[in-house]
Every structure is written in C-alpha cells, then in structure tokens.
Design an enzyme around this catalytic site. Structure first.
Site, PDB file in Angstrom:
ATOM      1  N   LYS A 140       0.645  -1.064   0.088  1.00 23.79           N
ATOM      2  CA  LYS A 140       0.302   0.045  -0.039  1.00 23.79           C
ATOM      3  C   LYS A 140       0.771   1.317  -0.012  1.00 23.79           C
ATOM      4  CE  LYS A 140      -4.014   1.867   3.035  1.00 23.79           C
ATOM      5  NZ  LYS A 140      -4.615   0.991   4.055  1.00 23.79           N
TER       6      LYS A 140
ATOM      7  N   SER B 234      -9.681  -1.223   7.578  1.00 19.32           N
ATOM      8  CA  SER B 234      -8.976  -1.289   6.490  1.00 19.32           C
ATOM      9  C   SER B 234      -8.254  -2.449   5.432  1.00 19.32           C
ATOM     10  CB  SER B 234      -7.788   0.010   6.316  1.00 19.32           C
ATOM     11  OG  SER B 234      -9.128   1.471   6.619  1.00 19.32           O
TER      12      SER B 234
ATOM     13  N   SER C   9      -9.650   0.925   3.421  1.00 17.45           N
ATOM     14  CA  SER C   9      -9.015   1.922   2.389  1.00 17.45           C
ATOM     15  C   SER C   9      -8.081   1.033   1.613  1.00 17.45           C
ATOM     16  CB  SER C   9      -7.410   3.493   3.378  1.00 17.45           C
ATOM     17  OG  SER C   9      -7.228   2.354   4.352  1.00 17.45           O
TER      18      SER C   9
END
Length: 546
Positions: free
Chosen positions: A84, A189, A165
């Site tokens: 990420k 997330s 996310s």
C-alpha cells in the site's frame, strides 16, 4: 493472464509458485515479468497499482542468482508482492498515501515490514492504490480514490468499490497482479477490502507487526496486515512480518496440558489445518447489533442466507455454535451501521473512537512529516496538507464541491486540526472508554462462555454494515476474513473471526479449517468493464438537512 514459460500462473498459491521456481519451470525474473504484463493489461481498468518498481526485474534477477548458488531465503524467495502506498519504501518509488502533496519527498528508510519482506527474498513489484490518506480526509468521498492513483475499482464489478482504505493491495491480488500483498488498518481497512475482493485478510493484534515507516493514522489502533488468496498464503506472509517477541509473556495462543497459557514459539503456518479440526470447536455468534442487523437488512439477504448456511456446515463438521453478545453493543455499535463517531449510545459523542483518531492523527502526522527529505512543498503539518489541497482544489478537492471524488472537501481534516485545542482529559477518557467497552465489556466477555472459552467469534463483515470489525479495531484485537460467495451485484463477501489479543494462531487454525470447508474462491468477472462512476461512501454533506 500471460503464460509464464508456458505455465498458467493465475490463482497459483505461494507454495505452488515456489515449487515451480525450485523445479526451474520458470525463474523469478520470468514470474515478475508476467505479473508486470498482467498489471499493464488490467490496471488501466481497475487502477489498483499506483506505480511499478523500476528495479523489480533487477531484484528478481539477483534472487535467481542466489537460488542458482543454492541459497533460498524463505518461502517467498523470488515471489512478487505489492504494498500500500502509505508504507515507506526507500527506493525509486514514492510514498504518498495517494496524495500529490508528498510527491518528490524521500523517506529515511524502508518501513520495517518492507525490510523484512525484502530480507526474506520477496520481489517488491510496486505500490498499490488506496483511499487517499487511508480514508482519513473526509466524511463523504469516493471510496478507493486517490489523486495519484485515480478511482480504484472492484475487479468483480467495476461499478462497485473494492473497499477501503487498503483497496489497491486487495483488488490487485484478487485480479492476479501479484502473489500476495500487504496493507494497513486503523478500523476495517484490511478486513473490509479483503472481504469485498474474495481474498483472505489477516488484521493482526496492534503491536504484532511494526508500523515504523507507515504514514500514521492512529498509533493506538494502527497495524499492518496481510492479504492472500488463501489463509495459507496470508499466514506465510504474516510469519515474515510478525514480531513474536512483542507478545507479552503468557499472552499467547497455545495451552499446555493443564490449561495454563504458554507462549507461542512456533510459526503461524504450523497452525494451518483442515476442516476436521472443527470437531469440538466452540464459536460465538454476537446477535445484538451484529447478526440481528444482518438478518434485518433486505439488501444483504443473500449474504445472510449464505453465511447462515456456512454456519450450519460448521456445526455439521462438529463445532458448537452459541448465541452470544457484546455487553456493550448498544453503547458502541450504531444501529445505522459503521460510525466511528458513535459512543455512549449516540453519534457525535466525545467518548467516540473518532475523538481518539483525530487527536492521534494530527499529532503523529507532524512527527512523520518531519522525517521526510526533499520536501519541496514544505508539507510539515496537517495544516500544510489542507493548504495544498485548497491551492490545488481542482485535483485535490480541498474546497467542497470542486472535485467529484470529494464532495465534502476535507472536513475530517478540519476536525483533526480543531482537535489540537481539545483537552488531554477528553482524549484520554475517550481512549480508556473505547478500550474498556470493546475489550472487557465487548470481545472478552463474548468469548467467556459458560461452556468454556470460545475459539472465536464469527461475524459477517458487510451484511451488518461493518460494525463487528470496528469492535475488533477499537480493541486492537486480531481478526481474519475468509471468502464465502458473491452477492446479487457480483461483489464478494465472506465471514470473519475475531479473537483476543495475540491469538493469531487460533485465527489461522480455524480460519484455515473454514477455508477448507468453503473450498472456493470466486473468480473476478470484471462486470461493467467500462464503468467510469465514482463510488461514494458516508453521508452526503446535505444529508442532515434534506
């Protein structure tokens, strides 16, 4: 999927890929090239990858040379992965949380988890997209959108969002752009995007995986988690990034013959099992505000039916399943679904999780920004980020109504800045409240059944609108989600298991057993392939006045 030396690598596990590498069916460089080609073909449509690593083929080549000389570092030697874009990599790539304001900055070091994966021989393939600033900036926004990466889409149905996310790591893995990936979680997330992309997500106990080098959100809740297309794959990666020395003495998952707790010293992969271990297992189903909510929402009827069928299968495999409750459910779980401003039975309470998050984010972000080099935009505080967004509002949506991805602008950022005037007593009271209500009066109490300590709490992840994983997040406790099926819109869903702190081994044990019982990961269908919509979550700015 491009063939790799004539071999179809689509959906192959880490172990299967490693076997091919060991047999010489293809090299790590071949494998890396195939994934890069897959990204080239698919990513323009689902926007899961922000950038690829220009050094990936060189790294793979070096690892091939090591293998040829007889050195294999670990089970991920030569295996490509994604991280990420809020996880620091000190290389040719950027670390920006999806925001253009940080473009050009340099980080002092790799994040600890990246260093561990590199040392284990993983091939860092690139940086994955995310909901910008890890979903922190606004109360109403397009999920999985970032100014750097654009609108990340769900590979099962491109008109639907992939969850946030950590959307990019999950959707890229689901679409076979890498062999595994890692993301971060503050609240939901890792678990939520894993669930919506039919991959396994493991959200570890806060503190088990290092967050050093990760752009912070709320250090008391932040953790780095793993994504795999099976429990086995996610666990192989967890073994590499977990710091078992962080587990407090006597707080492990194993038990000796007298029933006293002992520390775990084994790899988590040693706990991988098959469905037969479900015989004699004990699970709890929290009804109030969780399963009862899932049963009462018409749009989730298909999910609820499939999950109840799975639970029946778990019972038929020999497990006992009991109705339980979080005693604090009505205090900390909103009847309207996920709401991190909900506490003491109302939304907007000063005891809420958001009171903790906004203070910690404001403070910890400044510390992180102070470590960056080449900071040409002089982004040293959250106020600087806000000013940048407003100055570049056509691309960053700093002013409400100026960018379709952020109709509310960055209203949560504004609340975080305002929190600098909050008293320390308000923050400390909220932190204490959330820990107590989610732990002793929440998960701990639900697991302490009259029939004996339960082996886990089984929960839906989407059908109750994300509230159960929020309880685990508040507690800092571990959770895993396992794919089960797809809903009417073609979007995947799964089942989650929650346990107490440091009991990841139990999650692996029973998660892998349920994974074996389901024995099916639905494949992406790429429905609505040409979708170009935004995928909003939250309450529209005028919702209260409408």
């Amino acid at each position: 999927m491009p063939l790799c030396r004539g071999i179809n690598i689509k959906e192959l596990s880490i172990s299967q890929l490693q076997n091919h590498l060991a047999q010489g069916s293809f090299t790590s460089k071949d494998l890396t090239r195939c994934y890069l080609k897959r990204i080239e073909l698919v990513n323009p449509h689902i926007r899961a990858v922000i950038e690829t690593n220009p050094d990936a083929l060189k790294i793979a080549d070096e690892l091939d040379a090591e293998r040829k000389s007889g050195r294999v570092r670990s089970r991920i030697h030569g295996i490509p992965f994604l991280v990420k874009d809020n996880i620091a990599t000190k290389d040719s790539m950027q670390t920006t949380a999806g925001c253009a304001a940080l473009l050009g900055t340099t980080v002092p070091n790799d994040a600890v988890v990246v260093s561990l994966l590199r040392e284990a021989g993983g091939v860092l393939l690139g940086k994955a997209n995310l909901s910008e600033w890890a979903s922190m900036r606004a109360s109403y926004y397009s999920e999985a959108y970032s100014s750097r990466g654009g609108q990340n889409r769900n590979p099962y149905n491109l008109a639907e969002h992939p969850g946030g996310s950590s959307s990019g790591p999950a959707s890229a893995l689901a679409a076979n752009m890498c062999a595994f990936s890692i993301g971060t979680e503050t609240d939901g997330s890792v678990i939520f995007p894993a669930d919506r992309n039919a991959v396994v997500g493991i959200k570890p106990t806060v503190g088990l995986t290092s967050t050093l080098g990760v752009i912070p959100e709320a250090p008391s809740m932040d953790t780095v988690g793993t994504f795999g297309r099976s429990v086995e794959d996610a666990t192989i990666v967890l073994d590499i990034i977990a710091d078992k020395s962080s587990i407090p003495h006597g707080r492990g998952d194993a038990y000796d013959s007298s029933g006293d707790e002992i520390d775990i010293v084994k790899d988590y992969t040693s706990w991988l099992t098959k469905r037969d271990v479900l015989k004699g297992a004990k699970f709890g189903l929290p009804s109030k505000r969780v399963w009862e909510a899932a049963s009462n929402i018409p749009r989730y009827r298909r999910q609820y039916s499939a999950l109840r069928k799975l639970i029946k299968g778990i019972e038929e495999a020999g497990a006992q399943v009991y109705d339980v409750d979080f005693p604090s459910a009505e205090e900390i779980i909103s009847p309207d679904g996920w709401d991190w401003q909900y506490a003491a039975g109302v939304s907007g309470s000063q005891l809420s999780e958001f009171e903790v998050v906004k203070v910690e984010f404001y403070r910890s972000l400044s510390r992180y920004l102070s470590t960056l080099g080449n900071n040409k935009n002089k982004i040293l505080s959250l106020e600087d980020v806000i000013a940048y967004n407003i100055k570049h509002t056509d691309k960053e949506g700093g002013t409400p109504g100026t960018h379709p991805a952020w109709p509310a602008g960055h209203d949560n950022f504004d609340k975080c800045v305002a929190s600098k005037d909050d008293s320390e007593a308000v923050y400390s009271k909220a932190l204490e409240y959330n820990l107590k209500k989610s732990r002793e009066e929440g998960i701990d109490a639900a697991l302490a059944h009259e029939k004996g300590e339960l082996d886990g709490i089984l929960v839906p992840v989407q059908a109750e609108r994300g509230v159960a994983c929020s309880v685990a997040a508040k507690a800092g406790y571990p959770m895993i989600t396992i794919p089960v099926g797809v809903d009417e819109d073609g979007v995947p869903f799964g089942i989650g298991i929650i346990q107490k702190a440091w009991r990841e081994a139990g999650l692996v044990k029973f998660g892998s057993a349920i994974d074996d019982l389901v024995h099916h990961r639905p494949q992406p269908k790429f429905l609505n392939f040409d979708a170009d919509n935004y995928t909003y979550v939250g309450s529209p700015p005028d919702a209260d006045s409408g």
